[in-house]
Design a protein around this motif. Structure first.
Motif, PDB file in Angstrom:
ATOM      1  N   GLN A  96       5.447   2.600  -0.201  1.00  0.00           N
ATOM      2  CA  GLN A  96       4.421   3.436   0.419  1.00  0.00           C
ATOM      3  C   GLN A  96       3.391   2.595   1.168  1.00  0.00           C
ATOM      4  O   GLN A  96       3.083   2.856   2.335  1.00  0.00           O
ATOM      5  CB  GLN A  96       3.714   4.274  -0.654  1.00  0.00           C
ATOM      6  N   PHE A  97       2.885   1.555   0.521  1.00  0.00           N
ATOM      7  CA  PHE A  97       1.825   0.760   1.149  1.00  0.00           C
ATOM      8  C   PHE A  97       2.378  -0.202   2.210  1.00  0.00           C
ATOM      9  O   PHE A  97       1.695  -0.515   3.182  1.00  0.00           O
ATOM     10  CB  PHE A  97       1.029   0.013   0.077  1.00  0.00           C
ATOM     11  N   LEU A  98       3.611  -0.677   2.008  1.00  0.00           N
ATOM     12  CA  LEU A  98       4.212  -1.516   3.051  1.00  0.00           C
ATOM     13  C   LEU A  98       4.450  -0.715   4.325  1.00  0.00           C
ATOM     14  O   LEU A  98       4.181  -1.181   5.432  1.00  0.00           O
ATOM     15  CB  LEU A  98       5.538  -2.107   2.559  1.00  0.00           C
ATOM     16  N   VAL A  99       4.971   0.479   4.169  1.00  0.00           N
ATOM     17  CA  VAL A  99       5.217   1.336   5.337  1.00  0.00           C
ATOM     18  C   VAL A  99       3.903   1.658   6.033  1.00  0.00           C
ATOM     19  O   VAL A  99       3.831   1.700   7.271  1.00  0.00           O
ATOM     20  CB  VAL A  99       5.958   2.624   4.924  1.00  0.00           C
TER      21      VAL A  99
ATOM     22  N   SER B 234       4.854  -7.286  15.806  1.00  0.00           N
ATOM     23  CA  SER B 234       3.729  -6.513  15.256  1.00  0.00           C
ATOM     24  C   SER B 234       4.107  -5.878  13.924  1.00  0.00           C
ATOM     25  O   SER B 234       3.313  -5.874  12.974  1.00  0.00           O
ATOM     26  CB  SER B 234       3.286  -5.445  16.265  1.00  0.00           C
ATOM     27  N   VAL B 235       5.326  -5.356  13.824  1.00  0.00           N
ATOM     28  CA  VAL B 235       5.781  -4.767  12.560  1.00  0.00           C
ATOM     29  C   VAL B 235       5.923  -5.853  11.489  1.00  0.00           C
ATOM     30  O   VAL B 235       5.561  -5.647  10.326  1.00  0.00           O
ATOM     31  CB  VAL B 235       7.119  -4.029  12.768  1.00  0.00           C
ATOM     32  N   ALA B 236       6.432  -7.024  11.896  1.00  0.00           N
ATOM     33  CA  ALA B 236       6.584  -8.131  10.949  1.00  0.00           C
ATOM     34  C   ALA B 236       5.233  -8.574  10.391  1.00  0.00           C
ATOM     35  O   ALA B 236       5.119  -8.944   9.211  1.00  0.00           O
ATOM     36  CB  ALA B 236       7.290  -9.303  11.626  1.00  0.00           C
ATOM     37  N   VAL B 237       4.210  -8.556  11.234  1.00  0.00           N
ATOM     38  CA  VAL B 237       2.860  -8.898  10.769  1.00  0.00           C
ATOM     39  C   VAL B 237       2.421  -7.919   9.686  1.00  0.00           C
ATOM     40  O   VAL B 237       1.818  -8.301   8.667  1.00  0.00           O
ATOM     41  CB  VAL B 237       1.867  -8.879  11.959  1.00  0.00           C
ATOM     42  N   GLY B 238       2.750  -6.629   9.885  1.00  0.00           N
ATOM     43  CA  GLY B 238       2.406  -5.629   8.873  1.00  0.00           C
ATOM     44  C   GLY B 238       3.102  -5.891   7.556  1.00  0.00           C
ATOM     45  O   GLY B 238       2.503  -5.767   6.477  1.00  0.00           O
ATOM     46  N   VAL B 239       4.372  -6.290   7.626  1.00  0.00           N
ATOM     47  CA  VAL B 239       5.116  -6.592   6.400  1.00  0.00           C
ATOM     48  C   VAL B 239       4.508  -7.797   5.685  1.00  0.00           C
ATOM     49  O   VAL B 239       4.274  -7.762   4.470  1.00  0.00           O
ATOM     50  CB  VAL B 239       6.607  -6.866   6.729  1.00  0.00           C
ATOM     51  N   PHE B 240       4.228  -8.856   6.461  1.00  0.00           N
ATOM     52  CA  PHE B 240       3.721 -10.098   5.866  1.00  0.00           C
ATOM     53  C   PHE B 240       2.361  -9.893   5.203  1.00  0.00           C
ATOM     54  O   PHE B 240       2.150 -10.313   4.051  1.00  0.00           O
ATOM     55  CB  PHE B 240       3.626 -11.173   6.947  1.00  0.00           C
ATOM     56  N   PHE B 241       1.447  -9.256   5.934  1.00  0.00           N
ATOM     57  CA  PHE B 241       0.090  -9.104   5.394  1.00  0.00           C
ATOM     58  C   PHE B 241      -0.057  -7.868   4.511  1.00  0.00           C
ATOM     59  O   PHE B 241      -1.115  -7.680   3.895  1.00  0.00           O
ATOM     60  CB  PHE B 241      -0.922  -9.035   6.542  1.00  0.00           C
ATOM     61  N   GLY B 242       0.976  -7.039   4.437  1.00  0.00           N
ATOM     62  CA  GLY B 242       0.890  -5.855   3.585  1.00  0.00           C
ATOM     63  C   GLY B 242       1.518  -6.035   2.218  1.00  0.00           C
ATOM     64  O   GLY B 242       1.378  -5.169   1.351  1.00  0.00           O
TER      65      GLY B 242
END
Length: 416
Positions: free
Chosen positions: A339-342, A389-397
């Protein structure tokens, strides 16, 4: 309780939209980084295409020889200015001794200023000094052919008698003859009168959208030698036989070293190049520009990523009771993490999409405002920009998502 990927996406989008102003501020770094990369990639892609087309017109099988590197009509590098000039007899020697060479042409590059006097072209009522003046051998018509909008190339007979006939580029024709009627009209160049026998078609490609061939004024080589005996800027173009450019390059190279009487350990005192070598040099320059753009965008992505992680940590704190309820109803750790990664991916993905849209708009605006500056948005830049941009979300999330998943449901339900 199993949570599907669709439900996670819906919850994530709802969370981002609920705090849309905060989300927008959070992803500014992402937007700036992606906009920078995609815009620079678009400009460099357009510029490269223009350069490739430019050198394709000069002849992919041609080998260029001059005393200095760089633009023959421009200033030479300081360390190369004292080199000996090319001699016209070099062309004959290359033709006779190089078996892989099909034809050899000669040009005499006339500088913009001769004996302290700038060279201009004028007709009654109009004048231009934006010209590239050169004398061409008759062979150049076959070695580096160009299309004509009107008229023709000069003949060997006209070259032999030093005829005052010229061929002009599209820009010169527009400047001197705005009525479009240039053929058989006289033009005064540096105090001598010439007759226009040909008008080149608009050239394709070029550097930064500009092609120097459109500013060309060409006349027979013999005419140029008679008119400017003090000029010795001879430029040699050797055309290789089909499929033998590599062999021709080596043969021309060693022929020039013999002509220049260079010792085996002495460096070349001339420049020799092919179109693909020049394109490779251009790619090296644009590669450095690309690295700078990536470094700048990397800072933006780093700042944006830290902002996303901070917001997600705040979101975990704000939604502690919600997490407790979900875990009490049977949600697994991987459901909470998903949920939070997405949500983090949706946040940075939205930033990436916004950056791409802004980059496309900037590219379109530049193309409209500066038509001479080629630009094209490459598909790989769009895909790479969104993926990063999506990868940044995965890494920092990851850390906020893991923190949320580790919450004790009992303690989470007590949280106020």
């Amino acid at each position: 309780m199993n949570v599907s990927a669709t439900e996670n996406i819906q919850i994530a989008i709802q969370g981002v939209w609920t705090h849309r102003f905060r989300s927008l501020l959070t992803i500014l770094g992402i937007v700036i980084g992606i906009t920078t990369v995609v815009t620079v990639a678009s400009l460099l892609t357009g510029l490269r295409e223009g350069v490739v087309v430019f050198f394709e017109q000069l002849g992919p099988d041609n080998i260029f020889v001059f005393k200095t590197s760089g633009d023959p009509s421009g200033p030479a590098p300081i360390k190369e200015r004292k080199r000996r000039a090319m001699k016209p007899e070099y062309a004959d020697y290359i033709k006779k001794t190089c078996a892989s060479v099909d034809a050899v042409g000669l040009e005499l590059i006339v500088p913009a200023v001769v004996d302290g006097n700038p060279i201009t072209a004028r007709v009654p009522g109009y004048e231009t000094d934006t010209i590239n003046l050169a004398g061409l051998a008759p062979e150049m018509a076959d070695i580096a052919p160009r299309d004509f909008a009107a008229g023709r190339y000069f003949t060997s007979e006209e070259n032999q008698r030093g005829a005052h006939a010229i061929m002009i580029g599209a820009n010169v024709a527009d400047s001197l003859f705005p009525d479009g009627k240039a053929l058989q009209r006289p033009v005064m160049i540096d105090g001598a009168e010439y007759i226009v026998i040909g008008v080149y078609a608009k050239a394709k490609g070029g550097f930064f959208g500009e092609n120097g061939q459109d500013d060309a004024i060409a006349f027979p080589l013999r005419t140029a030698e008679n008119r400017y005996p003090q000029v010795d800027s001879f430029f040699i173009t050797a055309k290789a036989k089909p499929g033998k450019r590599a062999e021709a390059y080596d043969e021309v190279h060693w022929a020039m070293r013999r002509l220049r009487h260079l010792a085996s350990d002495a460096p070349d005192d001339f420049a020799i190049s092919t179109p693909d070598q020049i394109i490779q040099q251009f790619d090296q320059i644009t590669g450095l520009i690309g690295l700078v753009a990536i470094a700048i965008s990397g800072l933006g992505l780093l700042v944006g990523g830290i902002g996303v992680m901070n917001v997600m940590l705040v979101s975990v704190t704000e939604r502690t009771r919600e997490i407790g309820v979900r875990k009490a109803l049977g949600a697994r750790k991987r459901d909470i993490i998903g949920q939070f990664l997405v949500e983090a991916m949706a946040l940075t993905g939205a930033g990436g999409m916004l950056g791409i849209v802004i980059a496309v708009l900037i590219t379109m605006a530049l193309g409209a405002l500066v038509p001479s500056l080629p630009s094209k948005v490459p598909a790989w830049a769009v895909i790479a920009g969104f993926s990063v941009s999506v990868a940044v979300g995965v890494f920092f999330g990851v850390w906020p998502a893991v923190k949320a998943a580790r919450l004790d449901p009992v303690e989470a339900l007590r949280y106020e």
